[in-house]
Design a protein around this motif. Structure first.
Motif, PDB file in Angstrom:
ATOM      1  N   PRO A 222      13.683  98.405  64.823  1.00 41.20           N
ATOM      2  CA  PRO A 222      13.427  96.949  64.785  1.00 41.20           C
ATOM      3  C   PRO A 222      13.677  96.270  66.128  1.00 41.20           C
ATOM      4  CG  PRO A 222      14.578  97.643  62.799  1.00 41.20           C
ATOM      5  CD  PRO A 222      14.586  98.825  63.736  1.00 41.20           C
ATOM      6  N   GLU A 223      14.775  96.645  66.797  1.00 43.03           N
ATOM      7  CA  GLU A 223      15.047  96.033  68.093  1.00 43.03           C
ATOM      8  C   GLU A 223      14.055  96.503  69.155  1.00 43.03           C
ATOM      9  OE1 GLU A 223      18.439  96.714  71.299  1.00 43.03           O
ATOM     10  OE2 GLU A 223      19.111  95.425  69.659  1.00 43.03           O
ATOM     11  N   LEU A 224      13.727  97.781  69.152  1.00 46.27           N
ATOM     12  CA  LEU A 224      12.775  98.297  70.131  1.00 46.27           C
ATOM     13  C   LEU A 224      11.417  97.611  69.989  1.00 46.27           C
ATOM     14  CD1 LEU A 224      13.674 102.083  69.869  1.00 46.27           C
ATOM     15  CD2 LEU A 224      14.019 100.635  71.880  1.00 46.27           C
ATOM     16  N   MET A 225      10.981  97.423  68.763  1.00 39.46           N
ATOM     17  CA  MET A 225       9.707  96.747  68.531  1.00 39.46           C
ATOM     18  C   MET A 225       9.785  95.293  68.984  1.00 39.46           C
ATOM     19  SD  MET A 225       9.048  98.399  64.746  1.00 39.46           S
ATOM     20  CE  MET A 225       7.614  97.387  64.357  1.00 39.46           C
ATOM     21  N   ALA A 226      10.871  94.613  68.611  1.00 39.99           N
ATOM     22  CA  ALA A 226      11.000  93.204  68.978  1.00 39.99           C
ATOM     23  C   ALA A 226      11.077  93.037  70.495  1.00 39.99           C
ATOM     24  CB  ALA A 226      12.241  92.615  68.311  1.00 39.99           C
ATOM     25  N   THR A 227      11.818  93.913  71.167  1.00 34.92           N
ATOM     26  CA  THR A 227      11.930  93.830  72.625  1.00 34.92           C
ATOM     27  C   THR A 227      10.583  94.071  73.283  1.00 34.92           C
ATOM     28  OG1 THR A 227      14.238  94.571  72.548  1.00 34.92           O
ATOM     29  CG2 THR A 227      13.081  94.814  74.646  1.00 34.92           C
ATOM     30  N   PHE A 232       6.100  91.927  76.234  1.00 34.93           N
ATOM     31  CA  PHE A 232       4.643  91.912  76.367  1.00 34.93           C
ATOM     32  C   PHE A 232       4.125  90.468  76.351  1.00 34.93           C
ATOM     33  CE2 PHE A 232       0.231  92.442  75.068  1.00 34.93           C
ATOM     34  CZ  PHE A 232      -0.160  93.602  75.728  1.00 34.93           C
ATOM     35  N   ASP A 233       4.631  89.663  75.427  1.00 32.72           N
ATOM     36  CA  ASP A 233       4.182  88.275  75.327  1.00 32.72           C
ATOM     37  C   ASP A 233       4.626  87.463  76.541  1.00 32.72           C
ATOM     38  OD1 ASP A 233       3.104  88.964  72.900  1.00 32.72           O
ATOM     39  OD2 ASP A 233       4.714  88.080  71.703  1.00 32.72           O
ATOM     40  N   HIS A 234       5.820  87.769  77.057  1.00 31.28           N
ATOM     41  CA  HIS A 234       6.309  87.011  78.214  1.00 31.28           C
ATOM     42  C   HIS A 234       5.475  87.327  79.457  1.00 31.28           C
ATOM     43  CE1 HIS A 234       9.310  84.392  79.948  1.00 31.28           C
ATOM     44  NE2 HIS A 234       9.455  85.212  80.965  1.00 31.28           N
ATOM     45  N   TYR A 235       5.106  88.591  79.632  1.00 35.54           N
ATOM     46  CA  TYR A 235       4.229  88.920  80.757  1.00 35.54           C
ATOM     47  C   TYR A 235       2.870  88.241  80.614  1.00 35.54           C
ATOM     48  CZ  TYR A 235       7.382  92.356  82.832  1.00 35.54           C
ATOM     49  OH  TYR A 235       8.438  92.947  83.467  1.00 35.54           O
ATOM     50  N   ALA A 236       2.395  88.101  79.378  1.00 34.03           N
ATOM     51  CA  ALA A 236       1.128  87.401  79.163  1.00 34.03           C
ATOM     52  C   ALA A 236       1.217  85.945  79.592  1.00 34.03           C
ATOM     53  CB  ALA A 236       0.727  87.496  77.691  1.00 34.03           C
ATOM     54  N   ARG A 287      18.734  99.233  78.314  1.00 31.05           N
ATOM     55  CA  ARG A 287      17.444  99.753  77.843  1.00 31.05           C
ATOM     56  C   ARG A 287      16.379  98.663  77.864  1.00 31.05           C
ATOM     57  NH1 ARG A 287      17.788 102.514  72.092  1.00 31.05           N
ATOM     58  NH2 ARG A 287      17.970 100.339  71.413  1.00 31.05           N
ATOM     59  N   ALA A 288      16.750  97.446  77.503  1.00 26.65           N
ATOM     60  CA  ALA A 288      15.780  96.350  77.525  1.00 26.65           C
ATOM     61  C   ALA A 288      15.273  96.085  78.933  1.00 26.65           C
ATOM     62  CB  ALA A 288      16.410  95.087  76.943  1.00 26.65           C
ATOM     63  N   ALA A 327      13.768  90.838  80.672  1.00 36.12           N
ATOM     64  CA  ALA A 327      14.688  91.214  79.595  1.00 36.12           C
ATOM     65  C   ALA A 327      15.540  90.018  79.189  1.00 36.12           C
ATOM     66  CB  ALA A 327      15.570  92.375  80.026  1.00 36.12           C
ATOM     67  N   ALA A 328      15.898  89.178  80.153  1.00 36.18           N
ATOM     68  CA  ALA A 328      16.700  87.992  79.846  1.00 36.18           C
ATOM     69  C   ALA A 328      15.828  86.862  79.309  1.00 36.18           C
ATOM     70  CB  ALA A 328      17.450  87.539  81.092  1.00 36.18           C
ATOM     71  N   ASP A 329      14.816  86.461  80.063  1.00 38.30           N
ATOM     72  CA  ASP A 329      14.034  85.275  79.705  1.00 38.30           C
ATOM     73  C   ASP A 329      13.068  85.540  78.563  1.00 38.30           C
ATOM     74  OD1 ASP A 329      15.354  84.163  81.827  1.00 38.30           O
ATOM     75  OD2 ASP A 329      13.632  84.182  83.188  1.00 38.30           O
ATOM     76  N   GLY A 330      12.541  86.742  78.488  1.00 33.37           N
ATOM     77  CA  GLY A 330      11.564  87.050  77.447  1.00 33.37           C
ATOM     78  C   GLY A 330      12.181  87.644  76.201  1.00 33.37           C
ATOM     79  N   ALA A 331      13.084  88.618  76.378  1.00 32.73           N
ATOM     80  CA  ALA A 331      13.636  89.347  75.235  1.00 32.73           C
ATOM     81  C   ALA A 331      15.013  88.856  74.813  1.00 32.73           C
ATOM     82  CB  ALA A 331      13.696  90.845  75.551  1.00 32.73           C
TER      83      ALA A 331
END
Length: 808
Positions: A222-227, A232-236, A287-288, A327-331
């Protein structure tokens, strides 16, 4: 000899239209080789050129069914008599060796269940160990793949799967053709993977791991998928160019030499990123940042690729910077910069004072071949480059920075680019002189010092010793309280902080720049007194890194540093910072700055500080970090044996497999566990990680026989990279340095031959296994003499020269 810049330039000038259509037969790994048929598309302006292929067997090269004139020396297929100016499709049939060193098609049998995995791990010029290719970054081309494998296996690669369920059930896998990529970005991973898949943003996504790690993957899925989704969305949001590939798989693979590799469509990670039993908060955050780092490469490295290896920073510095940021701002992983400032950046300062230091962006001629480029995948290209980009964004402003980056990515999509291309785009997007900034920061070595001085009026003044512009935050301290914070520009003229008369001040308080600190006596005394009580964890990290640097430069003696550890480590509330302090103390401080006769005192101080910290009932993550430190340093066998017996500490912290093996290794080092007891632990564990834990513990036993056995295993001709690492960790682990001094001599004598036989990746493993015990003057002389002889392979020589500098 690795590919030279001159050869790459000459070949790129005459070849166009490169493409690869590969068909791999992985059905019989027991043969030690796999079958490869490669259809290599190319148009050449000259009748002669060459493909790279390492150690191929039963080689044939044909064109339209007719043999092609060629010569093969085990590394290059030299082609002659080719038609000029027309598209060609060369067919190469060959059998290629599997490897056990992580450079190529790595073959691994899992001790937990006997299952076998074949994973192609590439980097730099390792593609030639997997398939015949023009192995350079500026000869990009589309890549098509088909694989025949055990019908029970799953095969994952760069492109989306095209084969039908019926084909896959029969062991036949076909994949979509990729956009243009360079050979080093190829990937294929085959085996009975356990998978978690989903769809996001209209694309198939997946996480994969060995079957024996299924429970651990399901635990973290669940965390790996959410991260993954959040990054991915933040890079977009940040980048105008969309993700350029048709799928996004990520795989924890055995035997990886790197932390991870950004191969598009299927990113691969060391499977140590999927811990057994427990994933700590520190591990989750680390890891994130790696997930975000590798995802950044989809744009920096994969969409837009450097032309030659002088621009490694275009890949790694950007990905390192973006990894911590996203990892900080997006995840949502707060305080990621604590990991950078406390664990990685200190090593960059050390690296930048060695003879091997190089500009973050060197000139092409300063990277004459790929082996030289490999040596530059270091703390300069990663951590210093990351730090310089952070300073650039601070100095330039985020809006202008992203505008320039997006213009660059759009202009060079699917192509190759250089430093000048990016700097030009940034300069066009900003009123500031980015070209001058790049010359001052990216084309030079070394770093400035930001010094605090104060006059008779007790007003603190910041002055720069050096030549680069700095924009940094400065805090004012009244005891442990932060009573002021400001962002200031430090250039040629000193900066008076008139409002903060009589207060302690710390420049670069958020780590915005890459500069050494020199505090005035008042500020230094306040920091020494109140370090652990400062509220801001990033400020505390910057100041611990300052202490590390002072030990490195011998401005602070080991005794004074250890006193800081004794007083402030027990009260530290950030788990990543606890781990960073313990790691730095037991690493460079102990190995490079502590006389052998005082090593026991350093370990005892760390153990005592961790024990005192645990008495304070810290938060779970901090408690785990302190327990890990105590497990590595305690000299109390009864304490450690009690943990093994109950499977938990007195505070109720359960021993996960990694922590349990750390306790076993320490007890073995103390002479409290014999071979039979270690074997019982290995059998009870029953996994590959357990095999490695046992190898480390067996090597750690304080007997001449144990050390001899460890060295013998490390020098077996086909020893795996992970086994070598584990044995080395245990071999040098000893309370009595004289026990391993013969193996320091053996290491210095035999390591060059091992590295020469095994190649770049294994050279890295060998170099990182440098003895962590104090060298005698005779051994230092032997190290220097061996290096001076010119007989040490390039990658190992770089690491050894760095160690020699650090010892100085």
């Amino acid at each position: 000899m690795s590919l030279t810049l001159a050869e790459a330039r000459a070949r790129a000038a005459v070849l166009t239209g490169v493409s690869y259509d590969l068909d791999l037969d992985l059905t019989d790994p027991g043969r030690g080789t796999y079958g490869c048929t490669a259809l290599v598309g190319v148009t050449t302006a000259e009748p002669a050129t060459f493909l790279e292929l390492k150690d191929g067997q039963d080689l044939s090269v044909t064109l339209d069914g007719e043999p092609v004139e060629h010569a093969y020396d085990g590394r290059r297929i030299t082609l002659a008599g080719l038609p000029v100016g027309v598209p060609l499709t060369l067919r190469v049939d060959v059998r290629v060796p599997y490897v056990s060193d992580g450079d190529g098609m790595h073959l691994m049998t899992d001790a937990a269940d006997g299952e076998t995995y074949a994973s192609a791990y590439l980097s730099l010029d390792v593609a030639q160990r997997v398939f015949p290719c023009f192995d350079q970054v500026d000869l990009k081309g589309p890549l098509t793949l088909a694989v025949t494998a055990d019908p029970r296996w799953t095969v994952i690669a760069n492109g989306r799967v095209l084969s039908s369920p019926q084909e896959r059930a029969a062991g036949r896998w076909r994949f979509a053709t990729t956009p243009p990529v360079c050979p080093s970005l190829f990937v294929v991973c085959a085996g009975p993977w356990h998978s978690v898949t989903w769809e996001h943003a209209g694309l198939p996504f997946g996480w994969h791991a060995r079957a024996s790690l299924a429970a651990d993957l399901d635990r973290d899925a669940p965390e790996l998928m959410a991260t993954t989704n959040a990054c991915f969305d933040h890079y977009a949001e940040l980048f105008d160019e969309p993700y350029a590939f048709d799928s996004y798989d990520q795989l924890f693979g055995p035997g990886h030499n790197w932390g991870a590799m950004e191969t598009p469509g299927c990113v691969t990670y060391r499977d140590e990123y999927l811990p057994r039993g427990r994933t700590s908060d520190v591990a989750r955050a680390g890891r994130a940042t790696t997930i975000a780092h590798e995802m950044a490469h989809m744009w920096f490295g994969n969409l837009v690729t450097m032309r030659w290896w002088e621009d490694t920073w275009l890949n790694e510095s950007f990905a390192d910077y973006m990894g911590y940021r996203v990892a900080a701002d997006g995840a949502g992983f707060a305080d990621t910069l604590v990991g950078h400032e406390g664990r990685r950046k200190p090593g960059a300062y050390t690296a930048d004072e060695r003879r091997s230091s190089h500009p973050v962006a060197p000139l092409p001629e300063d990277v004459p071949d790929v082996d030289a480029a490999f040596a530059n995948f270091d703390a300069i290209s990663y951590s210093k480059g990351n730090s310089l980009l952070r300073q650039l964004v601070t100095w330039l402003g985020d809006e202008d920075f992203l505008a320039g980056v997006n213009a660059h990515l759009t202009t060079h999509r699917f192509g190759n680019a250089t430093l000048d291309d990016l700097v030009g785009a940034l300069d066009d997007a900003s009123p500031r002189d980015v070209r001058a900034w790049a010359e001052a920061w990216l084309r030079t070595t070394g770093f400035d010092t930001l010094r605090v001085i104060r006059g008779e009026d007790d007003v603190p003044v910041l002055e720069r010793v050096g030549s680069r512009p700095h924009r940094v935050s400065v805090v004012a301290l009244d005891g442990p309280a932060i009573v002021g914070r400001a962002m200031v520009d430090v250039d040629d003229e000193p900066v008076r902080l008139s409002d903060w008369a009589g207060l302690a001040v710390v420049p670069n308080a958020g780590g915005e720049s890459f500069a050494r600190l020199a505090l005035d006596p008042l500020s230094a005394a306040v920091v020494a007194e109140h370090l652990s009580a400062l509220e801001d964890p990033l400020l505390r990290t910057v100041l611990w890194a300052h202490a590390f640097d002072r030990v490195h430069t011998r401005d602070l003696g080991v005794v004074g540093y250890v006193d800081l550890v004794r007083r402030h480590l027990p009260a530290e509330t950030n788990a990543a910072l606890v781990g960073g302090v313990v790691g730095r103390t037991l690493g460079p401080v102990l190995a490079l700055r502590t006389p052998a006769e005082h090593a026991g005192t350093v370990r005892a101080t760390v153990a005592g500080a961790c024990a005192v910290g645990l008495l304070g009932s810290p938060a779970e993550g901090v408690g785990l970090a302190l327990t890990q430190g105590l497990a590595a340093t305690s000299s109390d066998p009864a304490l450690l044996e009690g943990w093994l017996t109950t499977g938990a500490t007195e505070a109720g912290l359960t021993l996960d497999p990694a922590l349990r093996w750390s306790v076993v290794a320490r007890l073995a080092e103390l002479g409290q566990l014999d071979e039979a007891a270690i074997e019982a632990e290995r059998v009870a564990d029953g996994t590959f990680a357990g095999d490695l834990g046992a190898a480390r513990a067996l090597a750690a036993r304080p007997t001449a026989e144990a050390k001899a056995q460890a060295w013998a295993r490390m020098t077996e001709p086909d020893v795996g990279n992970r086994v070598f690492e584990a044995c080395a960790d245990g071999l040098w682990s000893t309370e009595e340095p004289s026990l391993v001094r013969p193996y320091v001599d053996a290491y210095l004598a035999e390591a060059p031959g091992i590295a020469g036989r095994r190649g770049q990746g294994f050279s890295l493993v060998v170099g990182r296994a440098f003895p962590s015990v104090a060298l005698t003057s005779t051994q230092r002389s032997a190290l220097a003499s061996t290096l001076a002889s010119g007989s040490v392979p390039t990658v190992l020589a770089r690491l050894w020269n760095d160690t020699l500098d650090d010892l100085g």
